[in-house]
Design a protein around this motif. Sequence first.
Motif, PDB file in Angstrom:
ATOM      1  N   GLN A  67      38.500  45.162  44.239  1.00 60.20           N
ATOM      2  CA  GLN A  67      39.399  44.265  44.475  1.00 60.20           C
ATOM      3  C   GLN A  67      38.893  42.816  44.794  1.00 60.20           C
ATOM      4  O   GLN A  67      39.566  41.879  44.335  1.00 60.20           O
ATOM      5  N   LEU A  68      37.793  42.679  45.127  1.00 60.74           N
ATOM      6  CA  LEU A  68      36.961  41.412  45.276  1.00 60.74           C
ATOM      7  C   LEU A  68      36.979  40.816  43.960  1.00 60.74           C
ATOM      8  O   LEU A  68      37.185  39.554  43.523  1.00 60.74           O
ATOM      9  N   LYS A  69      36.518  41.496  42.810  1.00 62.59           N
ATOM     10  CA  LYS A  69      36.261  41.001  41.555  1.00 62.59           C
ATOM     11  C   LYS A  69      37.535  40.669  40.917  1.00 62.59           C
ATOM     12  O   LYS A  69      37.779  39.839  40.134  1.00 62.59           O
ATOM     13  N   ILE A  70      38.649  41.387  41.288  1.00 61.66           N
ATOM     14  CA  ILE A  70      40.155  40.922  40.804  1.00 61.66           C
ATOM     15  C   ILE A  70      40.378  39.619  41.259  1.00 61.66           C
ATOM     16  O   ILE A  70      40.974  38.791  40.434  1.00 61.66           O
ATOM     17  N   LEU A  71      39.982  39.413  42.555  1.00 64.54           N
ATOM     18  CA  LEU A  71      40.466  38.009  43.010  1.00 64.54           C
ATOM     19  C   LEU A  71      39.609  37.093  42.240  1.00 64.54           C
ATOM     20  O   LEU A  71      40.000  35.637  42.056  1.00 64.54           O
ATOM     21  N   LEU A  72      38.251  37.400  42.026  1.00 64.92           N
ATOM     22  CA  LEU A  72      37.554  36.478  41.348  1.00 64.92           C
ATOM     23  C   LEU A  72      37.777  36.368  39.842  1.00 64.92           C
ATOM     24  O   LEU A  72      36.699  35.710  39.159  1.00 64.92           O
ATOM     25  N   ASP A  73      38.667  37.144  39.553  1.00 64.34           N
ATOM     26  CA  ASP A  73      39.037  37.157  38.097  1.00 64.34           C
ATOM     27  C   ASP A  73      37.836  37.679  37.095  1.00 64.34           C
ATOM     28  O   ASP A  73      37.853  37.360  36.079  1.00 64.34           O
ATOM     29  N   GLN A  74      37.177  38.741  37.912  1.00 60.58           N
ATOM     30  CA  GLN A  74      36.012  39.292  36.825  1.00 60.58           C
ATOM     31  C   GLN A  74      36.527  40.685  36.634  1.00 60.58           C
ATOM     32  O   GLN A  74      36.059  41.590  37.317  1.00 60.58           O
TER      33      GLN A  74
END
Length: 579
Positions: free
Chosen positions: A380-387
């Motif tokens: 989920q963090l990576k999605i927020l970071l667009d990764q």
Amino acid sequence: MMAASKPVEPQSGSGLPRWQLALLVGTPIVLGVGAVYLWNRSRGKEKQGKKNGERKTPEGSASPVQGQHGATNPELENMSPLDRAQSAKNKGNKYFKAGKYDQAIQCYTDAISLCPKEQKGDLSTFYQNRAAAYEQQLKWTEVIQDCSQAVELNPCYIKALFRRAKALEKLGNKKECLEDVTAVCILEVFQNQQSMLLADKVLKQLGKEKAKEKYKNREPLMPSPQFIKSYFSSFTDDIISQPLQKGEKKDEDKDKEGEASEVTGSSGYLKAKQYMEEENYDKIISECTKEIESGGRYTAEALLLRATFYLLIGNATAAQPDLDRVINMDDASVKLRANALIKRGSMYMQQQQPQLSTQDFNMAAEIDLRNADVYHHRGQLKILLDQVEEAVGDFDECIKLRPDSALAQAQKCFALYRQAYTGNNPSQVQKAMDGFEDVIRRFPKCAEGYALYAQALTDQQQFGNADEMYDKCIELEPDNATTYVHKGLLQLQWKQDLEMGLELISKAIEIDNKCDFAYETMGTIEVQRGNLDKAIDMFNKAINLAKSEMEMAHLYSLCDAAYAQTEVAKKYGLKPPTL
Ligand SMILES: *[C@@H]1O[C@H](CO)[C@@H](O)[C@H](O)[C@H]1NC(C)=O
Ligand SMILES: *[C@@H]1O[C@H](CO)[C@@H](O)[C@H](O)[C@H]1NC(C)=O
């Protein structure tokens, strides 16, 4: 903390933040934050056309030819005062262009004193030009004075308003700056990037300042039970989120029977867990404190549980030392430490410190290699970071460890969808959509699956199907207010049906009167309808419910944008087009 720990709910299918989601009401999206952008219509540029005369007056560019005939002395005698003023201005423009600002200012001053007072248009131009020269010399007070003169003579003078806005910003007068730049944006029908960017910047700064002040002094606020349950259900591989084990319960019973709980002081954590099962959330922090202060055997658990509730009531300052302690307890269970790392990582993300956040998640994965929660939350963090690619990798890892995790599967589909959509890859988009179908077939009880699928469908303009998916969500989780808000937004986007949209959002508030997303959305709609007072009221409700300082800052920006518009309406009679 929440934003990152919660599934990607605040974003739309295309990864738009919530405020942009609210803008989708039949209007093209521009940039930046704040309700001032709500009316970007391609309504033509007649307004700017009309102001052509002014817009060509020099900012730096002289218009040397005009009025040149009057530049020689013999003719000067025969010239009208206005012509002489024009001539002085043109001379000023030349100096301006040559970077000789003192001389330019002198010429403009001459022009101002030569100009007949009834020639308001010309006079305002001369003031505006002198302001431009002062601006070059960084004399902000003089800039403001001259622009004010110009605006007084010509109230809709875009250049003067914008120049004054910039000077006010330099002097730190954000409130008045915002009013000027709002007027400019409205006059320009939201077509000019420069003024929009200034509006955005000032709104963000104002929001940040106000939130910082307000957040410090606010009352702690326990979220709704639905929210808390949904939060804990996103952790399955830790200790504190799970119901007490039988052995532990017996322990507690023994304590009770022997009335020894107070004496041994070891009942704090177990009591807190019991309160949790009873949804008596207000008592949990104090019970955990008892456990911690008595140095009971569940100290690590109590610290983690207390920190979790500090996070839930929005007090990261109080949560952090508890999390730090658990993370540094080498003898504590690795599950507890990994969970504390996930939570601290999410907290950092909320504080816009992605590096610290990533570091914590990576450390969690290091110490507890097979913890599905770590991968799920890191995804989920990576999605927020667009990764997105890394997000997919994490969800895969989570699914490998826990094949029955519907949430991770749905979120993986969503990540794949995002990747395909942003990569403009129609066949991959279709594959992701098929993936969603597969997920809802295999996990028909997972509401989040329908919700994420609905967002993708909305994105693909398959509004009817999206609506059906939201209905399924509502069937499964009738208490989830967020879904009603999303469904309401869908009606706006799909049928431009304001009434139905508002009705659904009202329903959301009825179900959960702490649903800040509902108040925020309603405020945004009211702005679009031109009901600014009502909008401000709604934004203020949302502000009081904000779950983090960052969220509060964003809401203040929206509120200030609406407020600035009411001021502009009062001052200049200017109103943006409404729905
Ligand atoms: C409500 O539903 C949304 C999806 O629409 C989901 O992301 C969220 O976690 C749910 N919230 C609660 C409190 O159940
Ligand atoms: C957060 O908790 C700390 C310590 O417990 C307290 O001093 C502070 O006032 C709280 N802040 C908020 C915003 O509730």
